[in-house]
Write a protein that holds these residues in place. Sequence first.
Motif, PDB file in Angstrom:
ATOM      1  N   ALA A 102       1.058   4.128  -2.965  1.00  0.00           N
ATOM      2  CA  ALA A 102       0.907   5.568  -2.746  1.00  0.00           C
ATOM      3  C   ALA A 102       2.086   6.327  -3.339  1.00  0.00           C
ATOM      4  O   ALA A 102       1.906   7.322  -4.046  1.00  0.00           O
ATOM      5  CB  ALA A 102       0.763   5.851  -1.254  1.00  0.00           C
ATOM      6  N   GLN A 103       3.271   5.873  -3.063  1.00  0.00           N
ATOM      7  CA  GLN A 103       4.474   6.521  -3.590  1.00  0.00           C
ATOM      8  C   GLN A 103       4.485   6.452  -5.119  1.00  0.00           C
ATOM      9  O   GLN A 103       4.824   7.422  -5.791  1.00  0.00           O
ATOM     10  CB  GLN A 103       5.717   5.849  -3.019  1.00  0.00           C
ATOM     11  N   GLN A 162      -0.206  10.534  -0.584  1.00  0.00           N
ATOM     12  CA  GLN A 162       0.103  10.054   0.759  1.00  0.00           C
ATOM     13  C   GLN A 162      -0.573   8.702   0.970  1.00  0.00           C
ATOM     14  O   GLN A 162      -1.645   8.440   0.413  1.00  0.00           O
ATOM     15  CB  GLN A 162      -0.407  11.045   1.812  1.00  0.00           C
ATOM     16  N   THR A 163       0.010   7.864   1.806  1.00  0.00           N
ATOM     17  CA  THR A 163      -0.567   6.544   2.081  1.00  0.00           C
ATOM     18  C   THR A 163      -1.992   6.667   2.610  1.00  0.00           C
ATOM     19  O   THR A 163      -2.874   5.905   2.212  1.00  0.00           O
ATOM     20  CB  THR A 163       0.312   5.758   3.067  1.00  0.00           C
ATOM     21  N   ARG A 190       0.831  -1.213   0.000  1.00  0.00           N
ATOM     22  CA  ARG A 190       0.000   0.000   0.000  1.00  0.00           C
ATOM     23  C   ARG A 190       0.864   1.261   0.000  1.00  0.00           C
ATOM     24  O   ARG A 190       0.599   2.202  -0.734  1.00  0.00           O
ATOM     25  CB  ARG A 190      -0.954   0.010   1.196  1.00  0.00           C
ATOM     26  N   SER A 191       1.875   1.287   0.851  1.00  0.00           N
ATOM     27  CA  SER A 191       2.713   2.492   0.911  1.00  0.00           C
ATOM     28  C   SER A 191       3.481   2.682  -0.393  1.00  0.00           C
ATOM     29  O   SER A 191       3.675   3.808  -0.845  1.00  0.00           O
ATOM     30  CB  SER A 191       3.660   2.444   2.109  1.00  0.00           C
ATOM     31  N   GLU A 192       3.885   1.601  -1.020  1.00  0.00           N
ATOM     32  CA  GLU A 192       4.580   1.699  -2.304  1.00  0.00           C
ATOM     33  C   GLU A 192       3.624   2.125  -3.417  1.00  0.00           C
ATOM     34  O   GLU A 192       4.018   2.854  -4.333  1.00  0.00           O
ATOM     35  CB  GLU A 192       5.262   0.388  -2.648  1.00  0.00           C
TER      36      GLU A 192
END
Length: 72
Positions: free
Chosen positions: A12-13, A18-19, A8-10
Motif C-alpha cells: 500500500a505504501q 491506504q492499506t 500488504r501494508s508495504e
Amino acid sequence: MSKVYLSRSEVAQHIGVQTATLSRYKLPEPDVIIGSGARPTFGWLPETIDEWNAARPRRGRTPAAPNTCASL
C-alpha cells in the motif's frame, strides 16, 4: 544475498494508497507465502508490484485507441 519482500501494508505504501484500499484490488499472486496456518503471511517482490501497478486498470483510464488516421 537476501531478497526483500513487501507485506500488504508495504505494498500500500509503495503504490501510495491506504492499506484498507488494497481490499478493492486484485493483487497478483504473492511471490512468497510464510506459514501454513489459518493466516499465512504473503510477500511480494517490489518488481512484481511495480509491474502489476503499471498494468492495472484505473478509474477514468481507457486503453489507447488504435491509430485510425488515414494518410493524406
